[in-house]
Scaffold this motif. Structure first.
Motif, PDB file in Angstrom:
ATOM      1  N   LYS A  60      32.733  -1.426  33.365  1.00  0.00           N
ATOM      2  CA  LYS A  60      32.309  -2.843  32.714  1.00  0.00           C
ATOM      3  C   LYS A  60      30.846  -3.388  32.958  1.00  0.00           C
ATOM      4  CE  LYS A  60      36.858  -4.741  32.707  1.00  0.00           C
ATOM      5  NZ  LYS A  60      37.745  -5.304  33.505  1.00  0.00           N
ATOM      6  N   MET A  61      30.605  -3.064  34.570  1.00  0.00           N
ATOM      7  CA  MET A  61      29.277  -3.634  34.847  1.00  0.00           C
ATOM      8  C   MET A  61      27.997  -3.230  34.205  1.00  0.00           C
ATOM      9  SD  MET A  61      30.046  -5.829  37.105  1.00  0.00           S
ATOM     10  CE  MET A  61      28.323  -6.295  37.744  1.00  0.00           C
ATOM     11  N   LEU A  62      28.389  -1.871  33.746  1.00  0.00           N
ATOM     12  CA  LEU A  62      27.360  -1.189  32.906  1.00  0.00           C
ATOM     13  C   LEU A  62      26.853  -1.939  31.655  1.00  0.00           C
ATOM     14  CD1 LEU A  62      25.952   1.320  32.976  1.00  0.00           C
ATOM     15  CD2 LEU A  62      27.883   2.534  31.924  1.00  0.00           C
ATOM     16  N   PHE A  63      27.939  -2.328  30.982  1.00  0.00           N
ATOM     17  CA  PHE A  63      27.776  -3.221  29.751  1.00  0.00           C
ATOM     18  C   PHE A  63      27.194  -4.542  29.846  1.00  0.00           C
ATOM     19  CE2 PHE A  63      30.039   0.780  28.678  1.00  0.00           C
ATOM     20  CZ  PHE A  63      29.147   1.286  27.536  1.00  0.00           C
ATOM     21  N   ARG A  64      27.393  -5.010  31.317  1.00  0.00           N
ATOM     22  CA  ARG A  64      26.766  -6.388  31.458  1.00  0.00           C
ATOM     23  C   ARG A  64      25.505  -6.536  31.466  1.00  0.00           C
ATOM     24  NH1 ARG A  64      31.156  -8.282  35.721  1.00  0.00           N
ATOM     25  NH2 ARG A  64      32.955  -8.066  34.159  1.00  0.00           N
ATOM     26  N   ILE A 114      26.231   4.133  25.484  1.00  0.00           N
ATOM     27  CA  ILE A 114      25.165   3.619  26.395  1.00  0.00           C
ATOM     28  C   ILE A 114      23.915   3.690  25.896  1.00  0.00           C
ATOM     29  CG2 ILE A 114      24.302   4.143  28.622  1.00  0.00           C
ATOM     30  CD1 ILE A 114      26.977   5.141  29.419  1.00  0.00           C
ATOM     31  N   LEU A 115      23.682   4.904  24.882  1.00  0.00           N
ATOM     32  CA  LEU A 115      22.320   5.108  24.639  1.00  0.00           C
ATOM     33  C   LEU A 115      22.013   4.428  23.389  1.00  0.00           C
ATOM     34  CD1 LEU A 115      22.131   8.781  25.454  1.00  0.00           C
ATOM     35  CD2 LEU A 115      21.232   7.123  26.518  1.00  0.00           C
ATOM     36  N   HIS A 116      23.094   4.140  22.719  1.00  0.00           N
ATOM     37  CA  HIS A 116      23.070   3.603  21.262  1.00  0.00           C
ATOM     38  C   HIS A 116      22.152   2.395  21.275  1.00  0.00           C
ATOM     39  CE1 HIS A 116      23.498   2.240  17.068  1.00  0.00           C
ATOM     40  NE2 HIS A 116      23.931   3.601  16.927  1.00  0.00           N
ATOM     41  N   PRO A 117      20.985   2.304  20.743  1.00  0.00           N
ATOM     42  CA  PRO A 117      20.072   1.048  20.660  1.00  0.00           C
ATOM     43  C   PRO A 117      20.727  -0.217  20.492  1.00  0.00           C
ATOM     44  CG  PRO A 117      19.103   2.986  19.207  1.00  0.00           C
ATOM     45  CD  PRO A 117      20.484   3.254  19.546  1.00  0.00           C
ATOM     46  N   SER A 118      22.021  -0.322  19.518  1.00  0.00           N
ATOM     47  CA  SER A 118      22.298  -1.561  19.297  1.00  0.00           C
ATOM     48  C   SER A 118      23.030  -2.267  20.392  1.00  0.00           C
ATOM     49  CB  SER A 118      23.452  -1.481  18.197  1.00  0.00           C
ATOM     50  OG  SER A 118      24.653  -0.531  18.702  1.00  0.00           O
ATOM     51  N   ARG A 119      23.653  -1.410  21.465  1.00  0.00           N
ATOM     52  CA  ARG A 119      23.979  -2.101  22.713  1.00  0.00           C
ATOM     53  C   ARG A 119      23.145  -2.610  23.681  1.00  0.00           C
ATOM     54  NH1 ARG A 119      29.635  -1.626  23.772  1.00  0.00           N
ATOM     55  NH2 ARG A 119      30.528  -0.155  22.542  1.00  0.00           N
ATOM     56  N   GLN A 120      21.902  -2.366  23.293  1.00  0.00           N
ATOM     57  CA  GLN A 120      20.615  -2.989  24.087  1.00  0.00           C
ATOM     58  C   GLN A 120      21.050  -3.148  25.730  1.00  0.00           C
ATOM     59  OE1 GLN A 120      19.152  -6.501  22.249  1.00  0.00           O
ATOM     60  NE2 GLN A 120      18.641  -5.350  20.516  1.00  0.00           N
ATOM     61  N   ILE A 121      21.353  -2.016  26.320  1.00  0.00           N
ATOM     62  CA  ILE A 121      21.837  -2.117  27.745  1.00  0.00           C
ATOM     63  C   ILE A 121      20.440  -2.050  28.406  1.00  0.00           C
ATOM     64  CG2 ILE A 121      22.552  -0.823  29.635  1.00  0.00           C
ATOM     65  CD1 ILE A 121      24.761   0.219  28.103  1.00  0.00           C
ATOM     66  N   ASN A 122      20.246  -3.068  29.284  1.00  0.00           N
ATOM     67  CA  ASN A 122      19.122  -3.039  30.111  1.00  0.00           C
ATOM     68  C   ASN A 122      18.908  -2.131  31.300  1.00  0.00           C
ATOM     69  OD1 ASN A 122      17.733  -5.253  28.815  1.00  0.00           O
ATOM     70  ND2 ASN A 122      19.195  -6.729  29.825  1.00  0.00           N
ATOM     71  N   ILE A 164      12.303  -4.695  33.203  1.00  0.00           N
ATOM     72  CA  ILE A 164      13.418  -4.835  32.524  1.00  0.00           C
ATOM     73  C   ILE A 164      13.247  -4.466  30.972  1.00  0.00           C
ATOM     74  CG2 ILE A 164      15.704  -5.737  32.246  1.00  0.00           C
ATOM     75  CD1 ILE A 164      15.467  -7.067  34.685  1.00  0.00           C
ATOM     76  N   ILE A 165      13.679  -3.383  30.539  1.00  0.00           N
ATOM     77  CA  ILE A 165      13.634  -3.141  29.057  1.00  0.00           C
ATOM     78  C   ILE A 165      14.810  -2.636  28.580  1.00  0.00           C
ATOM     79  CG2 ILE A 165      10.893  -2.452  29.329  1.00  0.00           C
ATOM     80  CD1 ILE A 165      11.700   0.568  29.438  1.00  0.00           C
ATOM     81  N   HIS A 166      15.342  -2.308  27.313  1.00  0.00           N
ATOM     82  CA  HIS A 166      16.493  -1.617  26.948  1.00  0.00           C
ATOM     83  C   HIS A 166      16.150  -0.609  26.154  1.00  0.00           C
ATOM     84  CE1 HIS A 166      16.032  -5.006  23.560  1.00  0.00           C
ATOM     85  NE2 HIS A 166      16.254  -3.838  23.057  1.00  0.00           N
ATOM     86  N   ARG A 185      14.486   3.750  38.997  1.00  0.00           N
ATOM     87  CA  ARG A 185      15.371   2.855  38.004  1.00  0.00           C
ATOM     88  C   ARG A 185      16.254   2.387  39.160  1.00  0.00           C
ATOM     89  NH1 ARG A 185      17.080   5.344  32.677  1.00  0.00           N
ATOM     90  NH2 ARG A 185      18.252   6.745  33.913  1.00  0.00           N
ATOM     91  N   VAL A 186      16.717   1.068  39.215  1.00  0.00           N
ATOM     92  CA  VAL A 186      17.485   0.445  40.253  1.00  0.00           C
ATOM     93  C   VAL A 186      18.907  -0.042  39.684  1.00  0.00           C
ATOM     94  CG1 VAL A 186      15.737   0.022  42.097  1.00  0.00           C
ATOM     95  CG2 VAL A 186      16.059  -1.581  40.089  1.00  0.00           C
ATOM     96  N   ALA A 187      18.833  -0.089  38.159  1.00  0.00           N
ATOM     97  CA  ALA A 187      19.985  -0.592  37.648  1.00  0.00           C
ATOM     98  C   ALA A 187      20.007  -0.021  36.133  1.00  0.00           C
ATOM     99  CB  ALA A 187      20.094  -2.028  37.546  1.00  0.00           C
ATOM    100  N   TYR A 188      21.155  -0.062  35.681  1.00  0.00           N
ATOM    101  CA  TYR A 188      21.628   0.292  34.246  1.00  0.00           C
ATOM    102  C   TYR A 188      22.488  -1.114  33.887  1.00  0.00           C
ATOM    103  CZ  TYR A 188      20.979   4.457  31.587  1.00  0.00           C
ATOM    104  OH  TYR A 188      20.621   5.391  30.680  1.00  0.00           O
ATOM    105  N   GLY A 189      22.239  -1.767  33.010  1.00  0.00           N
ATOM    106  CA  GLY A 189      23.066  -3.048  32.766  1.00  0.00           C
ATOM    107  C   GLY A 189      23.104  -3.767  34.129  1.00  0.00           C
TER     108      GLY A 189
END
Ligand code: URA
Length: 240
Positions: A232-236, A124-132, A182-184, A207-211
């Motif tokens: 799954k939603m988290l990584f969307r 989740i935290l890895h910058p390469s994942r770019q989770i918003n 929205i930032i990642h 904060r209202v959403a994670y991914g």
């Protein structure tokens, strides 16, 4: 994956399967707060919460991730030398050591993940994942188009340029403006610093959403266990 309730209780070390059946028959076992009525019920341990005599039952090594609506005034560390309230005190998951994934400032509210799954936290935290991360920020005054455009493109904070941000004005009143941001990235106090840089300090931040995983109607101070679909939603991507 579902399994029979008595098997789950045995795996969690409550009692043997046979004894567990007695406990079920005595009404001492509840699933999601409801007494179990029929023998042989199956449960999904990742999504459902089982209690025995009112205490949570969790098998050893169970991975658990929860989504908490963090109230302002709580720190996202495991302990606080200044004695301020810590987020983990809001959880009732005996036997599981959940730690916060990343951080929210003392005065920021909203979606905070806690987990005992180190690999998931890393992903989740890895910058390469770019989770918003989606925030609602109420700022002082009315930032103009140019100022917001600068933040959208990225600005230099402490020697590093921020990644492009998505920013949408939601409403304004006489003295403040509320925006969706929205930032990642998860740089310390990033949203506050971005708006301070354009001279519109943040007055309230949530904060209202994670991914693609939204806080929804979860009340302040409440949390819910996440199942595979939530993860799954988290990584969307965040919903537009
Ligand atoms: N940005 C902030 O300024 N604070 C937070 O807690 C999270 C993002």
């Amino acid at each position: 994956m579902t399994e029979r309730l008595q098997k789950f209780l045995a795996r969690a070390g409550v009692a043997s399967r046979r004894k567990a059946e007695e406990y079920i028959a005595q009404g001492r076992v509840k699933v999601d707060g409801q007494p179990v009525e029929k023998m042989g019920q199956t449960i999904d341990p990742e999504r459902q919460r089982v209690t025995f005599d009112g205490r949570s039952v969790t098998p050893p090594n169970q991975k658990l991730t929860v989504l908490l609506n963090k109230p302002a005034g709580y720190v996202t560390t495991m302990a606080d030398p200044q004695g301020r309230p810590i987020v983990t005190s809001l959880l009732n998951e005996p036997g599981l050591r959940l730690f916060p994934v990343g951080r929210l400032d003392l005065d920021t509210e909203g979606a905070l993940l806690l987990t005992n799954d180190g690999e998931l936290a890393h992903n989740i935290l890895h910058p390469s994942r770019q989770i918003n991360r989606t925030y609602l920020a109420t700022v002082k005054g009315h930032p103009d188009r140019d100022a917001l455009q600068q933040l959208r493109r990225g600005i230099v904070l402490e020697g590093h340029r921020t990644w492009p941000a998505r920013i949408r004005e939601l409403r304004r009143n006489q003295e403040t403006t509320t925006l969706e941001v929205i930032i990642h990235e998860g740089r310390k106090r990033q949203v506050r610093k971005m708006f301070a840089a354009i001279s519109h300090p943040v007055l309230h931040l949530k904060r209202v959403a994670y991914g693609g995983l939204r806080l929804g109607s979860l009340a302040s101070g409440q949390y819910r266990r996440l199942g595979p679909e939530d993860l799954k939603m988290l990584f969307r991507p965040a919903a537009k």
